[in-house]
Design a protein around this motif. Sequence first.
Motif, PDB file in Angstrom:
ATOM      1  N   LYS A   5     -42.802 -52.754 -39.549  1.00 28.74           N
ATOM      2  CA  LYS A   5     -42.273 -53.253 -40.820  1.00 28.74           C
ATOM      3  C   LYS A   5     -41.944 -54.735 -40.712  1.00 28.74           C
ATOM      4  O   LYS A   5     -42.242 -55.518 -41.615  1.00 28.74           O
ATOM      5  N   ASP A   7     -43.335 -56.869 -38.649  1.00 27.36           N
ATOM      6  CA  ASP A   7     -44.613 -57.588 -38.581  1.00 27.36           C
ATOM      7  C   ASP A   7     -45.161 -57.843 -39.988  1.00 27.36           C
ATOM      8  O   ASP A   7     -45.612 -58.952 -40.299  1.00 27.36           O
ATOM      9  N   LEU A   8     -45.125 -56.836 -40.832  1.00 29.87           N
ATOM     10  CA  LEU A   8     -45.628 -56.981 -42.207  1.00 29.87           C
ATOM     11  C   LEU A   8     -44.789 -57.991 -42.985  1.00 29.87           C
ATOM     12  O   LEU A   8     -45.322 -58.828 -43.712  1.00 29.87           O
ATOM     13  N   TYR A  11     -45.727 -61.568 -42.122  1.00 29.11           N
ATOM     14  CA  TYR A  11     -46.955 -62.031 -42.778  1.00 29.11           C
ATOM     15  C   TYR A  11     -46.711 -62.353 -44.247  1.00 29.11           C
ATOM     16  O   TYR A  11     -47.271 -63.317 -44.787  1.00 29.11           O
ATOM     17  N   HIS A 130     -45.114 -48.996 -47.569  1.00 29.29           N
ATOM     18  CA  HIS A 130     -46.159 -49.578 -46.715  1.00 29.29           C
ATOM     19  C   HIS A 130     -47.323 -50.092 -47.566  1.00 29.29           C
ATOM     20  O   HIS A 130     -47.799 -51.208 -47.375  1.00 29.29           O
ATOM     21  N   THR A 134     -48.315 -53.988 -48.080  1.00 29.79           N
ATOM     22  CA  THR A 134     -49.672 -54.439 -47.761  1.00 29.79           C
ATOM     23  C   THR A 134     -50.308 -55.129 -48.963  1.00 29.79           C
ATOM     24  O   THR A 134     -50.933 -56.188 -48.835  1.00 29.79           O
ATOM     25  N   ILE A 137     -48.723 -58.594 -49.426  1.00 33.77           N
ATOM     26  CA  ILE A 137     -49.208 -59.550 -48.423  1.00 33.77           C
ATOM     27  C   ILE A 137     -50.564 -60.089 -48.875  1.00 33.77           C
ATOM     28  O   ILE A 137     -50.791 -61.303 -48.885  1.00 33.77           O
TER      29      ILE A 137
END
Length: 190
Positions: A5, A7-8, A11, A130, A134, A137
């Motif tokens: 989480k 890491d996302l 980004y 999630h 995504t 991002i």
Amino acid sequence: MTDPKDDLRVYLQDARDVLLWKLEGLSEYDVRRPLTPTGTNLLGLVKHLTGAEALYFGATFGRPFAGTPLWITGDAEPDADLWARADEAREDIVTGYRTAWAHSDETIAALPLDAVGRIPGGPDKGMTLHRILTHMIAETHRHAGHADVVRELIDGAAGQRPDGPNVAPHDPEHVGRVERAAKEASAAAP
């Protein structure tokens, strides 16, 4: 070992920072003026992503964003979220974006990646955090790329960061080489 989480979120934050950097040092006119046939402009991209974050990380998960109204829903004119009116201050739009992303970060921190939300006015199916993360991002990086091209059209500034543009330096002949190659390939095409 890293937290998926986190890491996302890193980004997503990277793209947010790039987008706001593209406004730095430009006049009011330059951040607002349309530079493509569809009207793409820097401040409009920020305004658009403010509404997107408020929708996807706020209303979708039952955490309405108390800031700026969602321009992408309701009775707003088409593309109202993609440009700034003369009476909308740049500082207010940027502050609204930062506030929306802080609200988004609270949602991301509070919920597990498999938490399910429903997009208001969207298909009546659940979307996990999630998947929404995504999507945002990709959406934010897509618009950061638009901003990079628009900024380059304004003053030639290009790249992802002011301290390391991540683009190769181009000699004055580069564009000419690219143009000649395009013409040669076109002439040779069946």
